[in-house]
Motif scaffolding. Structure first.
Motif, PDB file in Angstrom:
ATOM      1  N   GLU A  56     -12.004  40.732  67.113  1.00 18.23           N
ATOM      2  CA  GLU A  56     -11.648  40.125  65.820  1.00 18.23           C
ATOM      3  C   GLU A  56     -10.128  40.082  65.704  1.00 18.23           C
ATOM      4  O   GLU A  56      -9.525  40.782  64.901  1.00 18.23           O
ATOM      5  N   HIS A 109     -11.122  42.621  59.150  1.00 18.62           N
ATOM      6  CA  HIS A 109     -12.145  42.254  60.151  1.00 18.62           C
ATOM      7  C   HIS A 109     -12.499  40.778  59.987  1.00 18.62           C
ATOM      8  O   HIS A 109     -12.093  40.133  59.034  1.00 18.62           O
ATOM      9  N   HIS A 158     -11.755  46.163  65.755  1.00 16.22           N
ATOM     10  CA  HIS A 158     -12.673  45.510  66.682  1.00 16.22           C
ATOM     11  C   HIS A 158     -11.869  44.527  67.529  1.00 16.22           C
ATOM     12  O   HIS A 158     -11.290  43.572  66.996  1.00 16.22           O
ATOM     13  N   ARG A 197     -15.358  44.011  71.478  1.00 21.58           N
ATOM     14  CA  ARG A 197     -15.461  44.586  70.141  1.00 21.58           C
ATOM     15  C   ARG A 197     -15.160  46.097  70.169  1.00 21.58           C
ATOM     16  O   ARG A 197     -14.422  46.620  69.351  1.00 21.58           O
TER      17      ARG A 197
HETATM   18 ZN   LIG Z   1     -15.098  44.088  62.594  1.00 24.66          ZN
END
Ligand SMILES: [Zn+2]
Length: 349
Positions: A65, A184, A62, A114
């Protein structure tokens, strides 16, 4: 040449240092809407025996992150600095393999989004369905790439997701014990370790092993910070690539009629970000603020915080006897304790 984002520069530096010891491969290339091309790079270190235990690390799935990629890169950098002199690490790598994709979604990281460049959430893109009540939108949807958690067009797999799935299969599906960490951030106050399933409240077949691993970790580091639980305890999702890979692996195993003899265990390290926001509320106003430690001392602390955990997991991949090779009685005991601990709330067999 200026690099498009700092984590990429640090990942390249780590890979450069690891080069003398490693097998590197560009898994695919992905393009931004304005035509910038990024490579999805992978690295393999250590044993080439297909059956060797595997420790796998993924970061940057993502794009927002960013701390997940940073944690993976920090660990790889430490491995790189130790390989020339640390005999215990050299010895481990004669028997096991460390494999990694430090930045799975470089376009997302570049765009500070993301999703990937096509607006697809790579954690919702695999062909696996939640038959229980997945959360509206958050659980994955096919409404529009303009909304978060978009699963992509049915029947298609994004390049990044396909690269991950193929790389994991190639490096891990014949291993006696493969343990993956996908890093994450963003959910909750605590740091969590999530094991399958994301798609279902049902216990996954290697529940006794994950409970044995948790018990070992609790005994070795009684003050550790992680909340270890099935991902479905937080929320249910469709399209999780780790669910998909786990089911593929287990299906393969079942055909061999030895379904629990080898293990493939994907863990999601979900770093709780709400504490960072509580201490520095203004960071919630920027796009990546809700997902990352922004103040430099807090970021350093986060990078330190997870190193001993990754080191422990590396050791338990190498010395996997206590949690992979359980006697029938121990397996049953761990299964019972795990059901008691994690599944009473949602599931009765
Ligand atoms: Zn994530």
């Amino acid at each position: 040449m200026t690099r498009p984002f700092p984590e990429l520069y640090r990942a390249e530096l780590a890979l450069e240092r690891l080069k003398p010891y490693a097998r590197m491969k560009t898994l695919d290339q992905v393009t931004t809407p304005d035509g910038k091309v990024f490579s999805i790079e992978s690295i393999e270190l250590g044993s080439q025996d297909p059956k060797a235990p595997v420790f796998g690390l993924v970061g940057g799935a993502h794009g927002l992150e960013r701390i997940g990629a940073e944690v993976v890169i920090a660990f790889l950098t430490s491995i790189a600095e130790r390989l020339s002199w640390d005999r215990s690490l050299q010895h481990k790598l004669e028997h096991i393999r460390i494999v990694s994709i430090p930045i799975l979604n470089p376009v997302g990281m570049y765009l500070n989004k993301r999703s990937n460049g096509n607006g697809v959430d790579l954690m919702r893109n695999a062909p696996t369905e939640s038959h229980a009540q997945a959360a509206f939108l958050l659980g994955g949807h096919r409404i529009s790439p303009k909304l978060p958690w978009f699963r992509g067009i049915e029947g298609t797999t994004e390049k990044e997701a396909a690269a991950l799935i193929q790389f994991v299969k190639d490096t891990s599906f014949h291993s006696s014990c493969a343990l993956w960490i996908d890093a994450h951030s963003g959910y909750g106050l605590a740091d969590r370790l999530w094991f399958p399933y994301a798609r279902s409240y049902a216990p996954f077949p290697h529940l006794p092993e994950v409970h044995a691993l948790k018990s070992l970790y609790d005994r070795v580091y009684p003050h550790h910070v992680y909340k270890i639980e099935p991902q479905a305890n937080a929320y249910l999702t469709s399209g999780d690539p780790w669910d998909y890979l786990y089911d593929e692996f287990f299906g393969l195993q079942s055909k061999e009629k030895k379904p629990t003899e080898r293990i493939f265990l994907p863990l999601c390290l979900e770093m709780g970000s709400w504490n960072w926001i509580r201490k520095n509320p203004l960071q919630a106003l920027s796009a990546s603020g809700p997902f990352n430690p922004v103040k430099s001392h807090r970021k350093k602390r986060t990078l330190r915080r997870h190193m001993h955990f990754l080191e422990f997991m590396l050791s338990t991949v190498f010395s996997n006897q206590p949690w992979v090779y359980l006697s029938v009685a121990d397996r049953e005991r761990h299964r019972r304790e795990a059901m008691e601990l994690w599944f009473n709330r949602h599931y009765s067999p």
